[in-house]
Scaffold this active site. Structure first.
Site, PDB file in Angstrom:
ATOM      1  N   LYS A   1       7.989  -1.466  -2.439  1.00  0.00           N
ATOM      2  CA  LYS A   1       7.501  -0.794  -1.419  1.00  0.00           C
ATOM      3  C   LYS A   1       8.619  -0.143  -0.424  1.00  0.00           C
ATOM      4  O   LYS A   1       8.793   1.096  -0.298  1.00  0.00           O
ATOM      5  CB  LYS A   1       6.679  -1.621  -0.636  1.00  0.00           C
ATOM      6  CG  LYS A   1       6.147  -1.073   0.632  1.00  0.00           C
ATOM      7  CD  LYS A   1       5.162   0.044   0.598  1.00  0.00           C
ATOM      8  CE  LYS A   1       4.955   0.850   1.822  1.00  0.00           C
ATOM      9  NZ  LYS A   1       4.097   2.083   1.538  1.00  0.00           N
TER      10      LYS A   1
ATOM     11  N   PHE B   1       7.640  16.398  -1.895  1.00  0.00           N
ATOM     12  CA  PHE B   1       8.815  15.957  -0.931  1.00  0.00           C
ATOM     13  C   PHE B   1       9.900  16.692  -0.820  1.00  0.00           C
ATOM     14  O   PHE B   1      10.827  16.094  -0.480  1.00  0.00           O
ATOM     15  CB  PHE B   1       9.022  14.311  -0.948  1.00  0.00           C
ATOM     16  CG  PHE B   1       7.578  13.580  -0.423  1.00  0.00           C
ATOM     17  CD1 PHE B   1       6.254  13.758  -0.927  1.00  0.00           C
ATOM     18  CD2 PHE B   1       7.755  12.904   0.651  1.00  0.00           C
ATOM     19  CE1 PHE B   1       5.200  13.132  -0.336  1.00  0.00           C
ATOM     20  CE2 PHE B   1       7.059  12.161   1.146  1.00  0.00           C
ATOM     21  CZ  PHE B   1       5.352  12.495   0.477  1.00  0.00           C
TER      22      PHE B   1
ATOM     23  N   CYS C   1       5.966   4.865   9.089  1.00  0.00           N
ATOM     24  CA  CYS C   1       6.530   4.147   7.880  1.00  0.00           C
ATOM     25  C   CYS C   1       8.018   4.542   7.711  1.00  0.00           C
ATOM     26  O   CYS C   1       8.916   3.530   7.982  1.00  0.00           O
ATOM     27  CB  CYS C   1       5.843   4.240   6.708  1.00  0.00           C
ATOM     28  SG  CYS C   1       4.250   3.664   6.951  1.00  0.00           S
TER      29      CYS C   1
ATOM     30  N   GLU D   1       0.812  -1.283  -0.048  1.00  0.00           N
ATOM     31  CA  GLU D   1       0.069  -0.069   0.027  1.00  0.00           C
ATOM     32  C   GLU D   1       0.958   1.203   0.056  1.00  0.00           C
ATOM     33  O   GLU D   1       2.086   1.315   0.600  1.00  0.00           O
ATOM     34  CB  GLU D   1      -0.821   0.032   1.370  1.00  0.00           C
ATOM     35  CG  GLU D   1      -2.136   0.759   1.065  1.00  0.00           C
ATOM     36  CD  GLU D   1      -2.977   1.140  -0.390  1.00  0.00           C
ATOM     37  OE1 GLU D   1      -2.893  -0.075  -0.790  1.00  0.00           O
ATOM     38  OE2 GLU D   1      -2.781   2.194  -0.625  1.00  0.00           O
TER      39      GLU D   1
ATOM     40  N   ARG E   1      -0.819   7.667   2.062  1.00  0.00           N
ATOM     41  CA  ARG E   1      -0.142   8.566   3.189  1.00  0.00           C
ATOM     42  C   ARG E   1      -1.310   8.773   4.044  1.00  0.00           C
ATOM     43  O   ARG E   1      -2.493   9.102   3.704  1.00  0.00           O
ATOM     44  CB  ARG E   1       0.134  10.078   2.424  1.00  0.00           C
ATOM     45  CG  ARG E   1       1.595   9.862   1.680  1.00  0.00           C
ATOM     46  CD  ARG E   1       1.566  10.973   0.816  1.00  0.00           C
ATOM     47  NE  ARG E   1       0.316  11.115  -0.252  1.00  0.00           N
ATOM     48  CZ  ARG E   1      -0.121  12.057  -0.710  1.00  0.00           C
ATOM     49  NH1 ARG E   1       0.623  13.381  -0.620  1.00  0.00           N
ATOM     50  NH2 ARG E   1      -1.107  12.199  -1.589  1.00  0.00           N
TER      51      ARG E   1
HETATM   52  C1  UDX Z   1       4.450   7.491   4.075  1.00  0.00           C
HETATM   53  C2  UDX Z   1       4.641   7.489   2.317  1.00  0.00           C
HETATM   54  O1  UDX Z   1       4.197   8.592   1.765  1.00  0.00           O
HETATM   55  C3  UDX Z   1       3.447   6.590   1.794  1.00  0.00           C
HETATM   56  O2  UDX Z   1       3.424   6.403   0.411  1.00  0.00           O
HETATM   57  C4  UDX Z   1       3.622   5.186   2.677  1.00  0.00           C
HETATM   58  O3  UDX Z   1       2.595   4.341   2.347  1.00  0.00           O
HETATM   59  C5  UDX Z   1       3.475   5.432   4.204  1.00  0.00           C
HETATM   60  O4  UDX Z   1       4.550   6.189   4.647  1.00  0.00           O
HETATM   61  P1  UDX Z   1       3.241   8.920   5.669  1.00  0.00           P
HETATM   62  O5  UDX Z   1       4.148   8.752   6.685  1.00  0.00           O
HETATM   63  O6  UDX Z   1       1.770   8.601   5.989  1.00  0.00           O
HETATM   64  O7  UDX Z   1       3.282   8.119   4.387  1.00  0.00           O
HETATM   65  O8  UDX Z   1       3.448  10.451   5.471  1.00  0.00           O
HETATM   66  P2  UDX Z   1       4.161  11.177   4.531  1.00  0.00           P
HETATM   67  O9  UDX Z   1       3.202  12.249   4.025  1.00  0.00           O
HETATM   68  O10 UDX Z   1       4.680  10.583   3.611  1.00  0.00           O
HETATM   69  O11 UDX Z   1       5.156  12.038   5.326  1.00  0.00           O
HETATM   70  C6  UDX Z   1       6.078  11.431   6.080  1.00  0.00           C
HETATM   71  C7  UDX Z   1       6.997  12.211   7.092  1.00  0.00           C
HETATM   72  O12 UDX Z   1       7.837  13.148   6.116  1.00  0.00           O
HETATM   73  C8  UDX Z   1       6.084  13.331   7.859  1.00  0.00           C
HETATM   74  O13 UDX Z   1       6.965  13.394   9.243  1.00  0.00           O
HETATM   75  C9  UDX Z   1       6.382  14.544   6.999  1.00  0.00           C
HETATM   76  O14 UDX Z   1       6.227  15.796   7.829  1.00  0.00           O
HETATM   77  C10 UDX Z   1       7.584  14.456   6.374  1.00  0.00           C
HETATM   78  N1  UDX Z   1       7.930  15.274   5.212  1.00  0.00           N
HETATM   79  C11 UDX Z   1       6.912  14.759   4.035  1.00  0.00           C
HETATM   80  C12 UDX Z   1       8.584  16.387   5.100  1.00  0.00           C
HETATM   81  O15 UDX Z   1       9.123  16.675   6.118  1.00  0.00           O
HETATM   82  N2  UDX Z   1       8.765  17.005   3.994  1.00  0.00           N
HETATM   83  C13 UDX Z   1       7.800  16.601   2.960  1.00  0.00           C
HETATM   84  O16 UDX Z   1       8.348  17.153   1.750  1.00  0.00           O
HETATM   85  C14 UDX Z   1       6.932  15.487   2.875  1.00  0.00           C
END
Ligand code: UDX
Length: 440
Positions: free
Chosen positions: A207, A252, A263, A151, A154
Site C-alpha cells: 500500500k 498519473f 493520502c 484499499e 481514489r
Molecule cells: C490516492 C491513490 O490514487 C489511491 O489509490 C489511494 O487509495 C488514495 O490516494 P486520491 O488521493 O483520492 O487517491 O486521489 P488521486 O486521484 O490519486 O490524486 C491524488 C493527487 O494527485 C491529487 O491532488 C491530484 O490532483 C494529483 N494528480 C493525480 C496529479 O497532479 N496528476 C495526476 O496525473 C494524477
C-alpha cells in the site's frame, strides 16, 4: 457473511456500502453520533459520486445498517474492518495509529467466536502485528486472525475503484482468515480480479509503495513540465510519448500545482519516517515530499508573475478549491497554500468550487465565496484554474473575457487550449507548455 466496518469516512463508508452491494450484511460503526444519525436519514457525510444512491439501495434492502454501538456491531460479525483515520502525527510525521489501536481494544472486548479483524486503513508495516498483540493481550482465549487488506480507491471514483479494482491485496498466514476473505471478495473473483495473497507485512508495504510511487510519478512529470516550459517542449506530448511505453504507463502523468489529498501527503511522509527509523532511507521519496511542498507554494508566484509582478490591490478569481475534482475533500489541497499566499501579497480573492465550499470555509477565510464560475471572474484582474472540474472546461471564453478586468488566465490544470486562448486575446499561462502573452 456479516461484516462490521469500523469508521465511516471515505474508505469505510464506501467499502461498507460496496460490500453490502455484493450481498453481504454490513453494519457501519462510528463514534460520531451526528454522522450516524445523518447516515440513517440518508444524508452522506462526504461527497462521492453515486454513494448516496448506493447507500439508499442497500439500506432499503436491509443489508446495510449504521450504529454507534461497536459491541453490537461486532458481536455477530465474521469480519471486522478497521477503516478509521490514520492522519499524520503532529511533530514527527509518523502515522497516528491511536484510532486504529483504540478500535482494536474495543473489538477485542466485543468479538464472539472466530473473528477476522481486517486493517483496511493505510497503516505502517508492522501495525497488523501490533493489533494482534493488543487483542491477544485482552483476549488470550479468543480465536481470531488479524489480516491486512489495504484499499486503493481514489476519491471521486471510489465506488468504481472498489467494484472494479486492478487487484485485491490480502495479507495473512491464517488459513481460516484466507477463506473468510476469499468468500467476501468472491464477487470480484467472478470478474477475474487478481487477488494477491501475501504476508501481512508485505501487504502493508504494498500500500505504501503504491502511493509513494504514484506521488513520485506525479512529481516527476511536474518537474519535467517546468523544464518543458524552459526548453519549449509540450509536456502533454512528452507524457503521451513516454506513457505509450508499457513500462511507464499513461496514467498519473498530468502536470499540475502539486499533489494533495488525504493520502499521498501523509503516506509519503509516513513511509519516509519508517525508512529513516530502519536506517534505510527513501531518498527519492524524501525529495518528492520536499519538491511537492515547494511546488504548491511556488504556484502563487506564477499567478503574481502573470499579473505583471504584483497582485497588490488586485482581485483574483479562483476556480476550484478541492484537491481534485469530484470530491469535497480539501485535505492538503494546493489552494490551502496558494490562496493565503496571494492574500499575503495584497490580493483580494474570490473563489468558487462546485462541491468543496463548505469544507473550504472551515479552512480558508478572508476570501469571498461565489455561487458560480462566472460570478467568480466578474470584475477580477485574473482568473486562476486550480481544480479541473468538468464545468470549467467548457466555459464561454467571450463571457470570461467580458467579465475580467484584464484577459489574464492562469491555468494550473491545463484545461484550456493555448492556441484557442491566444485566438481569443487572452494572456494565458499554464503548466509545461508555452504560455501566451504572460510569463509562465
Ligand atoms: C490516492 C491513490 O490514487 C489511491 O489509490 C489511494 O487509495 C488514495 O490516494 P486520491 O488521493 O483520492 O487517491 O486521489 P488521486 O486521484 O490519486 O490524486 C491524488 C493527487 O494527485 C491529487 O491532488 C491530484 O490532483 C494529483 N494528480 C493525480 C496529479 O497532479 N496528476 C495526476 O496525473 C494524477
Amino acid at each position: 457473511m456479516r461484516v462490521a466496518m469500523i469508521g465511516t469516512g471515505y474508505v469505510g463508508l464506501v467499502s461498507g456500502a460496496c460490500f453490502s452491494e455484493f450481498g453481504t450484511d454490513v453494519v457501519c460503526v462510528d463514534k460520531d453520533v451526528e454522522k450516524i444519525a445523518r447516515l440513517e436519514d440518508g444524508i452522506m457525510p462526504i461527497y462521492e459520486p453515486g454513494l448516496d444512491v448506493l447507500v439508499e439501495n442497500n439500506v432499503k434492502a436491509g443489508r446495510l445498517t449504521f450504529t454507534t454501538d461497536l459491541k453490537e456491531g461486532v458481536k455477530d460479525a465474521d469480519a471486522v474492518f478497521i477503516a478509521v483515520g490514520t492522519p499524520t502525527r503532529r511533530g514527527d510525521g509518523h502515522a497516528d495509529l491511536s484510532y486504529v489501536y483504540a478500535a482494536a481494544e474495543e473489538i477485542a472486548e466485543a468479538m464472539d467466536g472466530f473473528t477476522v479483524i481486517v486493517t483496511k486503513s493505510t497503516v505502517p508495516v508492522g501495525t497488523g502485528r501490533e493489533v494482534e498483540r493488543i487483542i491477544r493481550e485482552k483476549r488470550p482465549d479468543a480465536e481470531f486472525a488479524v489480516v491486512s487488506n489495504p484499499e486503493f480507491l481514489r476519491e471521486g471514483s471510489a465506488i468504481g475503484d472498489f467494484m472494479r479494482p486492478d487487484r485485491v491485496v490480502i495479507g495473512t498466514s491464517d488459513e481460516r482468515a484466507r477463506e473468510v476473505m476469499s468468500d467476501l471478495y468472491r464477487p470480484l473473483y467472478l470478474i477475474e480480479t487478481p487477488i494477491v495473497f501475501t504476508t501481512r507485512e508485505t501487504s502493508e508495504m504494498i500500500k505504501y509503495a503504491a502511493n509513494t510511487f504514484l506521488a513520485a510519478k506525479i512529481t516527476f512529470i511536474n518537474e519535467i513540465a517546468d523544464l518543458c516550459e524552459k526548453v519549449g517542449a509540450d509536456v502533454h506530448d512528452v507524457a503521451r510519448g513516454i506513457g505509450l511505453d508499457g513500462r511507464i504507463g499513461k496514467k498519473f502523468l498530468h502536470p499540475g500545482p502539486g499533489y494533495g489529498g488525504s493520502c499521498f501527503p501523509k503516506d509519503t511522509i509516513a513511509l519516509v519516517r519508517t525508512a529513516q527509523e530502519y536506517n534505510s532511507p527513501l531518498r527519492i521519496i524524501e525529495t518528492v515530499v520536499d519538491v511537492n511542498a515547494k511546488r504548491k507554494k511556488a504556484m502563487a508566484d506564477r499567478v503574481i508573475a502573470a499579473c505583471g509582478g504584483s497582485v497588490a490591490g488586485k482581485t483574483i478569481g479562483i476556480l476550484g478549491l478541492a484537491f481534485k475534482p469530484n470530491t469535497d475533500d480539501m485535505r492538503d489541497a494546493p489552494s490551502l497554500d496558494i490562496v493565503p499566499a496571494l492574500i499575503a501579497a495584497g490580493a483580494s480573492v474570490k473563489a468558487y468550487d462546485p462541491e468543496a465550499m463548505e469544507e473550504a470555509k472551515k479552512l480558508l477565510d478572508g476570501i469571498s465565496y461565489c455561487d458560480n464560475a462566472y460570478d467568480t471572474v466578474e470584475g477580477a484582474d485574473a482568473m486562476v484554474v486550480l481544480t479541473e472540474w468538468n464545468e470549467f472546461r467548457g466555459m464561454d471564453l467571450d463571457r470570461i473575457k467580458d467579465a475580467l478586468k484584464h484577459p489574464i488566465v492562469v491555468d494550473l490544470r491545463n484545461v484550456y487550449d493555448p492556441n484557442e486562448m491566444a485566438e481569443n486575446g487572452f494572456s494565458y499561462s499554464c503548466v509545461g507548455r508555452a504560455s501566451i502573452g504572460g510569463k509562465s
